[in-house]
Design an enzyme around this catalytic site. Structure first.
Site, short mmCIF file in Angstrom:
data_model
loop_
_atom_site.label_atom_id
_atom_site.label_comp_id
_atom_site.label_asym_id
_atom_site.label_seq_id
_atom_site.Cartn_x
_atom_site.Cartn_y
_atom_site.Cartn_z
CE LYS A 76 -2.60 -1.50 3.69
NZ LYS A 76 -3.58 -1.30 4.74
CG HIS A 125 2.22 5.12 7.10
ND1 HIS A 125 1.34 4.52 6.25
CD2 HIS A 125 2.26 4.36 8.22
CE1 HIS A 125 0.86 3.42 6.82
NE2 HIS A 125 1.41 3.30 8.02
CG HIS A 182 -2.11 5.58 6.12
ND1 HIS A 182 -1.79 6.36 7.21
CD2 HIS A 182 -2.18 4.30 6.57
CE1 HIS A 182 -1.70 5.57 8.27
NE2 HIS A 182 -1.91 4.33 7.91
N1 ARG Z 1 2.54 -0.41 10.34
C1 ARG Z 1 1.75 0.21 11.36
C2 ARG Z 1 0.58 0.95 10.74
O1 ARG Z 1 0.63 1.31 9.61
C3 ARG Z 1 2.53 1.19 12.18
C4 ARG Z 1 3.64 0.57 12.97
C5 ARG Z 1 4.14 1.44 14.05
N2 ARG Z 1 5.20 0.84 14.82
C6 ARG Z 1 5.04 -0.15 15.65
N3 ARG Z 1 6.10 -0.67 16.23
N4 ARG Z 1 3.85 -0.61 15.95
O2 ARG Z 1 -0.41 1.19 11.40
#
Ligand code: ARG
Length: 574
Positions: free
Chosen positions: A124, A130, A127
């Protein structure tokens, strides 16, 4: 301001026999009252005296004890004023000596900060969440590094989970139907969205997806692993292109899958601590006793069918990070919508009685919205917002502005890049991170508002004064500064002296907006000062010009250093 705060604090400590570490100077509420203030409340209580009385006694005792600094009691405060010549010489001197390092310190030497930021999901585009995580996280990385912490930036890529079973099946069935060459990340997104729908609507698809995920989890090499690996590579390639434009590089890229071998030991460890229970077949940790707000929301670590969850992988990652880095702090730069998740993680650590739980922090933030608080739509793709498109849009617009304002400029493309990115990044860091950010292209690019380009423009303006001085061989270049010419620049000088405090505080609170707000205020004050006909730099009597040039040089350095810490280029011309 350390050159002044140190002797003042030392003198106060001597007078009161209180350790220096327990004393703190503030900024006076009104800059006209002084350059630094000491509030007497806490000390007065300790010494069992009325604060105003203590302020008077101390001010009297300090009279003459601090060369170039006067102390005046004002109610419960002591206000300190630094003689202007001394202030100008010391502050400009220190900034010139420290140069690009000015603003930093060595408070972090020998300590490690782990910063988990950006962390997008594969298949993806990044978003909005991010995007903000990337910008805030990268700023924090730079800020902590300036304080000489060892910073380990980790990209915790979302590359694991049941959804990848569906994606694998979609690839099997429809790979030929989408364009995976031109823009693989968007092609994958298309497949991903179709697979989600198919899992809901088509039993056979769902069964195949579950089987594919089990195959993936088994760790066996083969078709499924290969497809998943390909998806990861393609996605990472896309993310990396964006990171490159932003000048970002993570120290470690470790997706959730990287922690697979750590899952079983992590579960064992939690179980051994005696804090787990089985509830309807699932393994959970009840959290009500350590956090009342989590009474109804235990942390789920393993589902009935044995599969692990996002939380399990994060817990395993956390144990591994602690073991590997013994971090001073571990920051998770993740949107506010994951508050519960991080509270639960900390809850589990607390239940396990791990003292380092306090070092784990969720650095949360608000949303990024379009004008009128609606979802941002992208020019090219509508609903799906791709960070790269957003950057392109802003940079294009910046190029237009620069072409209109300064058509002669040699490096227009480069400057447009700096200004466009500067606008985007500054807008994200401008207010307290917890607040929502409004993305309004025209507004964030304005050279006059509370914007990145405004700070950049001020920097470029100072650079231009210095260039002109060089070009004309201004007498001020080689003269001894007459510091009395900076008599009216006290507030600017005090502000310049504050950069190291601002950086320290921004790090302590993981709040880059402290730095951006400081830069805006400084840019405003400096602009006002240099714009005044009373403060003409070029063509003034040599000593006067020399002093003013020193101020211009110092202000340029501070604005440039501050911008760079936020991840923004400081152009010499724009
Ligand atoms: N990939 C996750 C998301 O997009 C965020 C990860 C953040 N870091 C973590 N260690 N949980 O929601």
């Amino acid at each position: 301001m350390q050159v002044f705060t140190e002797p003042i604090l030392a003198a106060l400590a001597r007078q009161t026999s209180v350790p220096v570490a327990s004393l703190k100077l503030e900024r006076p509420r009104d800059a006209k009252q002084g350059d630094l203030a000491f509030p007497c409340f806490v000390l007065a209580k300790e010494l069992k005296k009325a604060p105003p009385l203590l302020a008077q006694e101390l001010a009297a005792a300090l009279a003459g004890a601090l060369p170039g600094i006067t102390a005046v009691a004002s109610g419960p405060y002591i206000n300190f004023r630094i003689e202007r010549g001394l202030l100008a010489r010391e502050i400009t001197g220190q900034i010139a000596r420290d140069g690009q390092r000015y603003g930093g310190s060595s408070e972090g030497a020998g300590k490690t900060i782990v910063i988990d930021y950006s962390s997008p999901n594969i298949a993806k585009p990044m978003h909005i969440g991010h995007i903000r995580s990337t910008i805030i996280g990268a700023a924090l990385v730079r800020i902590f590094r300036a304080l000489e912490y060892r910073v380990v930036g980790i990209n915790h890529i979302g590359d694991w989970g049941a959804q990848f079973g569906g994606l694998v099946v979609a690839l099997r069935r429809w790979k030929g139907e989408v364009d995976l060459e031109a823009d693989p990340v968007l092609g994958l997104l298309d497949l991903y969205q179709r697979s989600k729908k198919a899992v809901e609507e088509d039993e056979a698809f769902k069964a195949e997806a579950i089987a594919a995920y089990q195959e993936l989890e088994s760790g066996r090499e083969g078709e499924v692993r290969e497809l998943w690996r390909w998806v990861t590579e393609v996605s990472l390639r896309g993310f990396n292109a964006t990171y490159r434009r932003l000048g970002i590089q993570h120290e470690l890229v470790r997706g959730e899958s990287w922690y697979e071998p750590f899952l079983a030991p992590a579960l064992e460890r939690v179980k051994a601590a005696g804090v787990t229970e089985v509830s309807r077949g699932a393994l959970i940790v009840a959290l009500g006793e350590v956090d009342k707000g989590l009474k109804e929301t235990p942390c789920l670590l393993q589902q009935t069918n044995g599969t692990t969850l996002y939380a399990t992988r994060d817990l395993a990652a956390l144990f591994s990070r602690w073991e590997e880095f013994q971090f001073e702090r571990c920051l998770y730069v993740v949107g506010g919508e994951q508050k519960l998740h991080f509270r639960q993680l900390k809850g589990v650590l607390a239940r396990m009685g791990l003292a380092w739980e306090a070092r784990v922090e969720h650095v949360d933030f608000g949303l990024l919205l379009g004008r009128g608080r609606v979802k941002i739509a992208s020019r090219k793709r509508g609903e799906v917002l791709v960070l790269d498109d957003l950057i392109d849009e802003v940079v294009d617009e910046a190029l237009g502005t620069i072409e209109a304002k300064n058509p002669e400029l040699a490096s227009k493309r480069e400057v447009a890049d700096a200004v466009g990115l500067g606008a985007l990044v500054f807008n994200d860091l401008k207010r307290e991170r917890i607040k929502d950010v409004i993305f309004d292209k025209a507004e964030i690019l304005s050279f006059e508002g509370d914007t990145g380009p405004y700070v950049q423009y001020t920097h470029a303006r100072l650079a231009s004064i210095l260039r002109k001085a060089e070009a004309s061989g201004d007498a001020g270049l080689s003269a001894t500064p007459d510091w009395s010419a900076l008599e009216n620049a006290g507030e600017v000088l005090v502000a310049l002296g504050r950069l190291p405090d601002v950086v320290r505080s921004a790090a302590a609170r993981a709040e880059p907006s402290e730095l951006s707000q400081y830069l805006l205020a400084l840019a405003r004050d400096v602009s006002t000062w240099v714009s005044s006909p009373d403060n003409r730099v070029l063509g003034s009597p040599a000593g006067v010009a020399a002093a003013r040039l020193a101020l211009v040089r110092a202000a340029k350095l501070v604005l440039g250093n501050g911008l760079r810490l936020l991840g923004i280029t400081a152009p010499e011309e724009m």
